[in-house]
Enzyme design. Structure first.
Site, PDB file in Angstrom:
ATOM      1  N   ASN A 115     -11.184  -2.384  -5.183  1.00 36.96           N
ATOM      2  CA  ASN A 115     -10.429  -1.459  -6.036  1.00 36.96           C
ATOM      3  C   ASN A 115     -11.135  -1.147  -7.362  1.00 36.96           C
ATOM      4  O   ASN A 115     -10.755  -0.200  -8.061  1.00 36.96           O
ATOM      5  CB  ASN A 115      -9.008  -1.985  -6.304  1.00 36.96           C
ATOM      6  CG  ASN A 115      -8.083  -1.901  -5.096  1.00 36.96           C
ATOM      7  OD1 ASN A 115      -7.206  -2.733  -4.908  1.00 36.96           O
ATOM      8  ND2 ASN A 115      -8.271  -0.871  -4.269  1.00 36.96           N
ATOM      9  N   TRP A 116     -12.195  -1.905  -7.683  1.00 33.49           N
ATOM     10  CA  TRP A 116     -12.990  -1.564  -8.881  1.00 33.49           C
ATOM     11  C   TRP A 116     -13.618  -0.186  -8.740  1.00 33.49           C
ATOM     12  O   TRP A 116     -14.002   0.427  -9.732  1.00 33.49           O
ATOM     13  CB  TRP A 116     -14.102  -2.596  -9.096  1.00 33.49           C
ATOM     14  CG  TRP A 116     -13.619  -3.951  -9.496  1.00 33.49           C
ATOM     15  CD1 TRP A 116     -13.549  -5.051  -8.685  1.00 33.49           C
ATOM     16  CD2 TRP A 116     -13.144  -4.367 -10.782  1.00 33.49           C
ATOM     17  NE1 TRP A 116     -13.045  -6.127  -9.400  1.00 33.49           N
ATOM     18  CE2 TRP A 116     -12.798  -5.738 -10.683  1.00 33.49           C
ATOM     19  CE3 TRP A 116     -12.971  -3.713 -12.017  1.00 33.49           C
ATOM     20  CZ2 TRP A 116     -12.285  -6.470 -11.753  1.00 33.49           C
ATOM     21  CZ3 TRP A 116     -12.475  -4.455 -13.083  1.00 33.49           C
ATOM     22  CH2 TRP A 116     -12.134  -5.801 -12.961  1.00 33.49           C
ATOM     23  N   ASP A 120       0.833  -1.217   0.000  1.00 33.14           N
ATOM     24  CA  ASP A 120       0.000   0.000   0.000  1.00 33.14           C
ATOM     25  C   ASP A 120       0.864   1.262   0.000  1.00 33.14           C
ATOM     26  O   ASP A 120       1.963   1.274   0.548  1.00 33.14           O
ATOM     27  CB  ASP A 120      -0.923  -0.027   1.232  1.00 33.14           C
ATOM     28  CG  ASP A 120      -2.098   0.923   1.096  1.00 33.14           C
ATOM     29  OD1 ASP A 120      -2.338   1.435  -0.015  1.00 33.14           O
ATOM     30  OD2 ASP A 120      -2.782   1.155   2.112  1.00 33.14           O
ATOM     31  N   GLY A 121       0.320   2.322  -0.598  1.00 33.49           N
ATOM     32  CA  GLY A 121       0.962   3.636  -0.548  1.00 33.49           C
ATOM     33  C   GLY A 121       1.520   4.142  -1.876  1.00 33.49           C
ATOM     34  O   GLY A 121       2.171   5.189  -1.903  1.00 33.49           O
ATOM     35  N   ASN A 122       1.217   3.442  -2.960  1.00 31.28           N
ATOM     36  CA  ASN A 122       1.740   3.870  -4.270  1.00 31.28           C
ATOM     37  C   ASN A 122       1.238   5.252  -4.666  1.00 31.28           C
ATOM     38  O   ASN A 122       1.989   6.082  -5.176  1.00 31.28           O
ATOM     39  CB  ASN A 122       1.296   2.893  -5.367  1.00 31.28           C
ATOM     40  CG  ASN A 122       1.868   1.512  -5.195  1.00 31.28           C
ATOM     41  OD1 ASN A 122       2.788   1.319  -4.418  1.00 31.28           O
ATOM     42  ND2 ASN A 122       1.325   0.549  -5.927  1.00 31.28           N
ATOM     43  N   SER A 158      -7.777  -5.459  -5.068  1.00 35.75           N
ATOM     44  CA  SER A 158      -8.853  -5.981  -4.226  1.00 35.75           C
ATOM     45  C   SER A 158     -10.188  -5.874  -4.944  1.00 35.75           C
ATOM     46  O   SER A 158     -10.338  -5.113  -5.916  1.00 35.75           O
ATOM     47  CB  SER A 158      -8.914  -5.207  -2.904  1.00 35.75           C
ATOM     48  OG  SER A 158      -9.518  -3.940  -3.104  1.00 35.75           O
TER      49      SER A 158
END
Ligand code: IPE
Ligand code: IPE
Ligand code: MG
Length: 240
Positions: free
Chosen positions: A65-66, A17-19, A62
Site C-alpha cells: 500500500n506504500w 477491502d473496497g473503501n 499492506s
C-alpha cells in the site's frame, strides 16, 4: 443468531477491502471511504467479541500500500489515531486487547507512538485480541523468519534438521497468538478473490469466505452470515 460455541471460529482474519470503490460510488474522495471503513471496523470488533471470537486479525495497511498516492498513504497511517481517540473507552469496556503485526519500524513515528499507546492502554484486558496488521506483508514476514533462522544456524545455535513447522511458526509475527496463530476463517470483502500477501503460511488450512459487499457496507449481520457459513463447513485437514 444461535450461539453454538463449538462452531464459533477462534481466530477470524479479515481483508477489509473496497473503501475506495465505496467512496467513488458516492462521488466522494477515496479517503471518505477509509473513514467510513473505520466505523465498520468498530462495529465488527464489538460483534466479534460478543460472539466469543478470541482473535480478530484485520488487514489495515499492506507493505504494497506504500505505492498509493502519498496523501492517501498519510491518511491511512493517521487512521489508528482516529480509531483509538474515539474507541478506546469502548475497547476497555468490552475487555478487548489490541496488538499488531507488521513492520512497525518503517511507520511514521506518530503512528508508532499511537499504536504503542493503544497497546499499553488495553494491555490488561483479557477478552478478544484485536490484532491489527499494519505495514504487514506475508512475504516480508517469511523472509524475516528465514533470516532469523539462518542466523541461528550460522552461529551454531541450531541444526538445520531441527527446523520444523513449529520452529518456523515460532519465528512468524503471529507467534504471540500461540495455539490460535492460524485463522480458522478468512473473510475478504469487495469481491476480490485473492490474498494480497496476507498471512500466507497461517491461512494454509483456513476456511475462506468472500463477499461482494464493500467494507464500509459490511454490517454485523453480514459478519454473522460469514460465521454461520463457517459453522456449516466440514474441515477435514486432509482426513476422510
Ligand atoms: C481497503 O480499501 C483499504 C486498504 C487497502 C487500506 P481500498 O482502499 O483497497 O478500496 P478499493 O479496493 O480501492 O475499493
Ligand atoms: C489488501 O487490499 C490490503 C488491505 C486491505 C489493507 P488491497 O486493495 O491493497 O489489495 P489489492 O491491491 O486489491 O490486491
Ligand atoms: Mg482494495
Amino acid at each position: 443468531m444461535n450461539h453454538d460455541l463449538e462452531k464459533i471460529p477462534k481466530h477470524v482474519a479479515i481483508i477489509m477491502d473496497g473503501n475506495g470503490r465505496w467512496a467513488k460510488k458516492r462521488m466522494m474522495p477515496r479517503v471518505f471511504g477509509h473513514r467510513k471503513g473505520v466505523e465498520t471496523l468498530k462495529e465488527i470488533v464489538i460483534r466479534a467479541n460478543e460472539l466469543g471470537i478470541k482473535i480478530l486479525t484485520v488487514y489495515a495497511f499492506s507493505t504494497e500500500n506504500w505505492s498509493r498516492p502519498e496523501d492517501e498513504v498519510n491518511f491511512l497511517l493517521n487512521l489508528p489515531k482516529d480509531f483509538f481517540d474515539s474507541f478506546l473507552p469502548q475497547l476497555n469496556k468490552n475487555n478487548v486487547k489490541v496488538d499488531y503485526i507488521g513492520d512497525a519500524n518503517r511507520l511514521p513515528e506518530e503512528t508508532q507512538a499511537i499504536m504503542q499507546e493503544g497497546l499499553a492502554q488495553t494491555s490488561k484486558n483479557t477478552g478478544m485480541i484485536l490484532n491489527i496488521a499494519l505495514n504487514y506483508g506475508s512475504r516480508q514476514e517469511i523472509t524475516q523468519a528465514v533470516q532469523l533462522i539462518a542466523t541461528k544456524v550460522a552461529q551454531g545455535e541450531l541444526m538445520p534438521n531441527a527446523i520444523d513447522e513449529e520452529l518456523i511458526d515460532a519465528h512468524l509475527m503471529t507467534h504471540f497468538l500461540g495455539e490460535y496463530s492460524a485463522p480458522d476463517l478468512m473473510i475478504r470483502t469487495s469481491g476480490e478473490l485473492r490474498l494480497s500477501n496476507f498471512l500466507l503460511w497461517q491461512l494454509a488450512y483456513s476456511e475462506f469466505y468472500f463477499t461482494d459487499i464493500l467494507w464500509p457496507d459490511f454490517k454485523p449481520e453480514q459478519f454473522d452470515e460469514a460465521i454461520i457459513e463457517y459453522s456449516k463447513r466440514k474441515r477435514r485437514f486432509g482426513k476422510v
